[in-house]
Motif scaffolding. Sequence first.
Motif, short mmCIF file in Angstrom:
data_model
loop_
_atom_site.label_atom_id
_atom_site.label_comp_id
_atom_site.label_asym_id
_atom_site.label_seq_id
_atom_site.Cartn_x
_atom_site.Cartn_y
_atom_site.Cartn_z
N GLU A 1 -23.24 70.59 122.44
CA GLU A 1 -22.94 71.65 121.45
C GLU A 1 -23.55 72.88 122.12
OE1 GLU A 1 -24.82 69.82 118.01
OE2 GLU A 1 -23.01 68.46 117.47
N GLU A 2 -24.77 73.12 122.61
CA GLU A 2 -25.32 74.11 123.13
C GLU A 2 -24.58 74.82 124.20
OE1 GLU A 2 -28.11 75.71 121.88
OE2 GLU A 2 -27.85 74.32 120.11
N GLU B 1 -21.31 74.64 124.67
CA GLU B 1 -20.24 75.08 123.96
C GLU B 1 -20.35 76.41 123.29
OE1 GLU B 1 -16.33 75.76 122.89
OE2 GLU B 1 -17.17 74.29 123.99
N LYS B 2 -21.66 76.67 122.87
CA LYS B 2 -22.10 77.97 122.38
C LYS B 2 -22.23 78.91 123.47
CE LYS B 2 -24.94 76.51 118.40
NZ LYS B 2 -26.30 76.43 117.84
N GLU C 1 -18.89 80.14 124.67
CA GLU C 1 -18.19 81.03 123.57
C GLU C 1 -18.91 82.55 123.78
OE1 GLU C 1 -19.21 79.53 119.71
OE2 GLU C 1 -17.78 77.94 119.99
N HIS C 2 -20.28 82.40 124.05
CA HIS C 2 -20.73 83.98 124.09
C HIS C 2 -20.24 84.59 125.44
CE1 HIS C 2 -23.59 84.25 120.62
NE2 HIS C 2 -23.61 82.93 121.00
N LEU D 1 -30.12 81.29 125.56
CA LEU D 1 -29.23 80.01 125.38
C LEU D 1 -29.47 79.03 126.87
CD1 LEU D 1 -25.86 80.72 123.78
CD2 LEU D 1 -27.86 79.27 123.18
#
Length: 221
Positions: A7-8, A10-11, A14-15, A62
């Motif tokens: 999940e992290e 994937e973030k 996205e960024h 991140l």
Amino acid sequence: MRTRFNEELEKLHEHLIYMGELCEIAICKATSSLLKNDSCKARSILEIESDIDETEKIIENLCLKLLLQQQPVARDLREISAALKIITDMERIGDQAADIADIVLHKNAYEDFDVSKIREMSKNVSAMVSDSITAYVKQDLVLTQKIINQDKIVDDLFESIKQELILLIDKNKLEQGKLAIDLIMIAKYLERIGDHATNIAEWVEFAITGIHKIYSNENKD
């Protein structure tokens, strides 16, 4: 634990995509401001550059979170390390788009010079930036090679622009030398953006294979 990591990650993707889109917009606006002599569009790049810098900080945080709070395996470590390298190149792409905008804000019109090759350079480097981020997210080795090959096209365009300007000056067809220097600088900034996109592609290769061309060559010496 692995679900949380994914999940992290994937973030992070996205960024990275968002930062790449900002770089593309900055390149497009920088070139458009030159071609249309649009100072308003040139000024707007400063805000985009600020957004690029802010996104770089978010991605850095991140990456550190993934490294410190999760338990990445070897491939994950390469992917996170590559992301940290990639955002450095993208931040510099933003800087160079802003440098082009700064020249546009302090220039006269360039009626004596055909800027079609500068337009072509811009189109090529923008595509390289977009493809490099796509290659990272999709882990696409074929696409990285396409980007690396495309850099030769950008280099050739730069050399062609430089030689044309030298010829124009030699024939007194471009009376103001400063304009020629400005155009060479703009072309050079675009050429450097192409280099940064190539750097990104090479870090994507590292994320996938564990091999980086520069460091593997150093180890052979």
